[in-house]
Structure formats: C-alpha cells, structure tokens
Scaffold this motif. Structure first.
Motif, PDB file in Angstrom:
ATOM      1  N   THR A 134       0.831  -1.200   0.000  1.00  0.00           N
ATOM      2  CA  THR A 134       0.000   0.000   0.000  1.00  0.00           C
ATOM      3  C   THR A 134       0.870   1.256   0.000  1.00  0.00           C
ATOM      4  O   THR A 134       2.086   1.191   0.239  1.00  0.00           O
ATOM      5  N   VAL A 136       1.007   3.397   2.278  1.00  0.00           N
ATOM      6  CA  VAL A 136       1.580   3.529   3.625  1.00  0.00           C
ATOM      7  C   VAL A 136       2.869   2.722   3.726  1.00  0.00           C
ATOM      8  O   VAL A 136       3.887   3.210   4.244  1.00  0.00           O
ATOM      9  N   VAL A 375       2.710   8.680   1.877  1.00  0.00           N
ATOM     10  CA  VAL A 375       1.793   8.301   2.955  1.00  0.00           C
ATOM     11  C   VAL A 375       0.538   9.167   2.940  1.00  0.00           C
ATOM     12  O   VAL A 375      -0.577   8.690   3.183  1.00  0.00           O
ATOM     13  N   PHE A 380      -4.940  11.088   5.689  1.00  0.00           N
ATOM     14  CA  PHE A 380      -4.245  10.551   6.861  1.00  0.00           C
ATOM     15  C   PHE A 380      -5.267  10.211   7.937  1.00  0.00           C
ATOM     16  O   PHE A 380      -6.117  11.025   8.274  1.00  0.00           O
ATOM     17  N   LYS A 384      -3.369   4.889   9.861  1.00  0.00           N
ATOM     18  CA  LYS A 384      -2.113   5.185   9.171  1.00  0.00           C
ATOM     19  C   LYS A 384      -1.079   5.736  10.150  1.00  0.00           C
ATOM     20  O   LYS A 384       0.109   5.391  10.076  1.00  0.00           O
ATOM     21  N   SER A 431      -0.433  -3.692   8.129  1.00  0.00           N
ATOM     22  CA  SER A 431      -1.396  -3.478   7.041  1.00  0.00           C
ATOM     23  C   SER A 431      -2.239  -4.727   6.807  1.00  0.00           C
ATOM     24  O   SER A 431      -3.448  -4.636   6.567  1.00  0.00           O
TER      25      SER A 431
END
Length: 575
Positions: A134, A136, A375, A380, A384, A431
């Motif tokens: 991802t 992130v 990110v 956000f 996260k 994740s």
C-alpha cells in the motif's frame, strides 16, 4: 496543479544530445560510486581473492548497465520506460556472506538465482497483493531507507586522510553543500543541467589546498583491462542441506527487496512528469521484472544482486530537470563501457568523500519527503498514524541497537539484522492485520455491459440496507455505482474482443463508508487522471464527460490501478 514544474524533459521527450550526454555522465558518476563501494564492502566481508574482486566489479558494472538500460526501455511487460539507476544491493550483503561462509561462492550463486524468482512472482501477482503493498508501506520504506543512510552521509564528512586537519572534511562538505543548494533553489537552464558536476568541482577546488584530494590511485590504474574469467564461481547443488537451510532467508530478503522495488516503480513515475499522473501499475510490474532479471543475471555471474537506486535517480532528475528515458539508455551503455576502462573508474572514485556525503544528504532528504508525500496521498487517518509511527520507531530504534541478531542466531539474524527490513516487515504485517480485521467483503461477477446495471444496483442497495444506511445515502451509493460502470464503458471504445469482458464488483460495507472495487479490462486511459484533469477545468457542457463529473460528485475517493490483464477502479462513498 503542476507539481513538477521544474522538469524540462519528461519521460517520453527527446532532449538534445548534449543534455542527454550530460545527464548520463552525472548518472554514471552516482551509479559507479555506489557500485564500487558496495562491491568492495562485499569482497572484504566475504574474504574473497583479488581475482574474484576484479571479476565481481566487472560483472556488477555490466549487469548494472544492462538493467539500467532495460529499465529505460518500453518493452511489453518487462520494461517500464523510466530513468532508474541500478546497482549492487546492500540488503543482500549479509545473507550472501553467510552463504559463502557455509558453502562457498557456488552455493551463493544458486541461492541468488532461486531468489530472483520471487521478483517475477511478485510482478505476476501484484494486483492480488494491492492491499499489502500500500502507499503507507511504500512511504514507510522510503523514510526508513533515508533515515538509515543519513548517518552514513554525515560520517563521510569526516572521511579524510589522517594527516589533515579534522575540519578539512566539514569545510569541503560545506562548500559543496552551499553550491548544491544554490543551484537547486535558484539555477535554471544550463546551470541546473550541470548541477552535479559544478557541485563536485566546487568540492574539488576546496579539497585540493586542504589536502583532502588524493589522485595517486588513478595514476596507477591501467587504461584497459579484462577480469580473470577463471574467477567465475559457477553453481552449487540445490539438493545440498546448506542450500535448503539458507533458501528461506534468501527468499525473505528477496520479498523485501521486491516490495521496495514496487514502491520505487510507483515513485519514479511521479517525478518523471510535469503533471504527475495516476500510477500505472503495469510500469510497476515492469520494474519488478527488471529487478528479477538483474538478480537472475547476478546469480549467473556469481556476484552481489542489484536493486534500484531510487534516491539517486530522484536526485539526478531534480538536479538536472531531465527525466527522459533516452538518458537511461546512455547511462547503461556508459556503465558497460566503463567496466572495460579501469582508469576512468579510478578517476571518478577520487571524488572527495565529503562531497559524496553532501550529495547523499540531499538525496536522502528528498527521499524522506517523498515518503511523507506517499503516505499522505490518500489522506491521513488514525490507522495510518499508528502503522507509520510504529514501523518508523521499530526501524530507527533497531538501527542504533539491534536486539534481534543475537537471539535469532547467525542465519536468521543476518536476514533480520537490517533495520529497514524489519521496519518494512512491521508495516506490511500491520497493514495485513487491518485488512484481515476489516468488515467482510461481498462480491458479484457479471459482464462489463450496461445490462449489468440493475444487478449491480440491487447488490449495492442490499449491502447498504444491512448496515442501516439512510435512503438518501443508498441513492447516492447506487448513483456512484451507476456512474462508475458508465465511465468504464466509455473507456472501452477501442476494446475489441470476441466476448464481452467480465466484471467483478467487490464491496466492503460499514456504517460510515462503502468501498467498492470494479475489476475489469479496458482501454489505455485512466479514470483517475480524467477526473483529476476535469477538476482543473471550468465546468463545460461536454456530454462525453458527464459520467466522470457525476462520479466525482457522488464519490469521496476514486483510484484507478492498471495492471497487465486487469484494471481495478476503487470508489469510496460516504454515508
């Protein structure tokens, strides 16, 4: 908004020959420095002979040149078409030395060949891994790589001969840093194109009177030379106990390198265009395939596997304002030629270490910022924040005090002794935990045709009713599903097949948000780019864009991922 307005030549542009050669020469300096340094470290750590070191350096330069040129090509599923420097990979050093210790260089070669298959597998199944790899995870990887290299960059500022003043190194670094900052912030045109050579020249000018510059090694090097081909280690048996014992370690390191490569394949696309586009994940698959080719070639040659030098590549593009892939071909060709010219390699390696430290400081700073931007690209949230904060804390903490090497032993300790590896794995596992514990997904499969609309709307309405959405929210969700299907149909005008493509709709319901994924195959245009482009234009009565505008109105988020063989449109609708 034009995020990369400084870019003079985009990926598909054809800059003048002088600009291409200038960018290529600067790219070679960066790639060559990294390659020689890592091969030297690897040779010293493995206790190899001088003949093997000569062979390893020759093979590494040839492989680095070949895969850099391949990455710049646009060739089916194999090559994505961007400037992405490649060279020996630090994450493989520990496990390769371990393999040499237990079974010799031949065993290492066999294990590297086996590890290359992971890259091809990740490229093939990248669409299925989209919820693990991802933004992130990508951002955490970039920030950890930058954080782990910053101390190395600072340490280079004091890497000077023992008989000179301790202040000489920082003085040379300060001069180079001032020149680089001025050029990057204010220079344009030809000055920006030659930013790296000017920075190096400034460092040289200050280094010579301070006694930091040493050119004797360049004088002793021959102009032309070939390695001793008898130093090639060959292959070991895959049936030996040592091979089977070390195979899991090599596969894990290759998985982490693959995750890193997929992140870099997405990031290099964002910096190669004046107006950044939605990530084309077919290019990411190409990046993974190029990584696989490079690791496979290094296994055959019996040398340290390569990986992408994303920070150096981003710095090269930012310094020169040139992202044209044509420069990538020239960089690759130059590296292959340099493998045969030890004199030129020795001259380039006389660049004072404080100067290379300054360039590395700037590069890692840019990479850290790129990680933050990655990110934040989809907003956000608290989830996260926890993933990013925990992964960074683990990675940076283990960098200063690694508590895993001793209890895990030499074999697994070599794999997990790298703070970047552990930090990325932590982000991946967290994740996966979020994905596993989220609400259960529902799916239907139908044809990519307007006749499927009643079935899709009934499916979405039923899910929304179960989580007690209001009638107004259900109507909004139904309309978003209708417009998503309409946009997908509008983008397949040039799609010619005998049978109607299949469409899979996957939805994850919750009380506040409904996330829908539409999986199908259609034309080259990207829905996300189309909607982003419309947001910058005045509203106009263009009937062909009606579905895109309505989808933008109903959905809180639209993401379009194009892979080889499948396209995925992810739409989020707020209740």
């Amino acid at each position: 908004m034009r995020v990369n307005e400084h870019i003079r030549y985009e990926a598909d542009d054809k800059p003048p020959a002088l600009a291409t050669l200038s960018v290529a020469a600067q790219g070679v300096v960066i790639a060559l420095s990294n390659t020689v340094a890592l091969v030297t470290i690897f040779a010293l750590a493995s206790g190899s002979s001088e003949s093997y070191f000569s062979w390893a350096l020759f093979a590494s330069l040839v492989i680095a040149g070949a895969v850099t040129a391949l990455h710049a090509a646009k060739f089916g599923r194999v090559a994505p078409g961007y400037i992405l420097l490649m060279g020996p990979a630090a994450p493989f050093i520990a496990v390769c030395v371990l393999a040499i210790t237990q079974g010799g260089f031949a065993l290492m070669s066999s294990l590297i060949v086996a590890a290359s298959l992971v890259q091809f597998a990740l490229a093939f199944w990248l669409a299925q891994l989209r919820r693990v790899i991802t933004p992130v995870v990508s951002g955490v990887a970039f920030m950890l790589i930058a954080a782990s290299a910053m101390p190395i960059a600072i340490a280079r500022l004091e890497n000077v001969p023992a008989d000179v003043s301790p202040l000489a190194g920082p003085a040379v670094g300060a001069a180079a840093l001032i020149a680089a900052i001025i050029l990057m912030l204010r220079a344009s045109g030809i000055l920006r194109l030659f930013a790296i050579p000017i920075t190096i020249a400034t460092g040289w000018i200050v280094a010579i009177p301070l006694g930091v510059y040493d050119f004797r090694s360049a004088l002793d090097a021959p102009w032309f030379g070939l390695p001793q081909f008898s130093a090639w280690p060959g292959f070991g048996s895959i049936l030996l106990q040592d091979f089977l014992a070390l195979l899991p370690v090599f596969l894990i390191v290759s998985i982490v390198v693959g995750i890193k490569a997929s992140n870099e394949g997405a990031s290099i696309q964002q910096v190669s265009w004046r107006r950044p586009r939605a990530v084309d994940f077919r290019g990411v698959q190409g990046t993974l395939n190029v990584s696989g080719v490079g690791i496979l070639l290094s296994g055959i040659a019996g040398t340290l596997p390569p990986l992408n030098y994303l920070p150096s590549s981003i710095a090269l593009i930012n310094f020169t304002s040139v992202a044209a892939r044509r420069a990538g071909f020239v960089i690759g060709a130059m590296l292959i030629v340099l493998a045969l010219l030890p004199k030129i390699v020795a001259v380039l390696l006389t660049i004072p270490r404080p100067v290379t430290g300054v360039i590395l400081i700037i590069v890692m700073g840019l990479l850290f910022v790129e990680g933050i931007r990655t990110v934040l690209q989809d907003g956000f949230s608290q989830q996260k924040a926890i993933i990013v904060g925990t992964a960074l804390s683990i990675g940076i903490g283990l960098q200063t005090h690694n508590i895993l090497v001793e209890p895990l032993g030499s074999t697994w300790g070599a794999a997990f002794g790298n703070s970047v590896v552990v930090g990325i794995l932590a982000a991946v596992l967290m994740s996966m935990l979020v994905e596993i514990t989220s609400s259960r997904r529902r799916r239907i499969e139908t044809d990519l045709d307007i006749s499927a609309l009643p079935e899709i709307q009934e499916f979405l309405r039923g899910l929304a009713s179960k989580v007690r959405w209001s009638e107004e929210s259900i109507a909004k969700l139904s309309s978003a599903g209708e417009e998503t299907l309409s946009t997908m149909l509008e983008l397949r005008d040039d799609y010619e097949v005998d049978q109607t493509p299949r469409l899979v709709v996957i939805a994850r319901p919750s009380a506040r948000i409904m996330e829908m994924e539409f999986l199908a195959v259609f034309s080259e245009e990207n829905i996300e780019d189309r909607i982003s482009y419309m947001s910058e234009q005045a509203e106009a009565p263009d009937v062909s864009e009606l579905s895109f505008r309505l989808l933008r109105h109903y959905a809180s988020s639209v993401r379009h991922r194009k892979y080889h063989g499948i396209d995925i449109v992810t739409v989020q609708v707020d209740a």
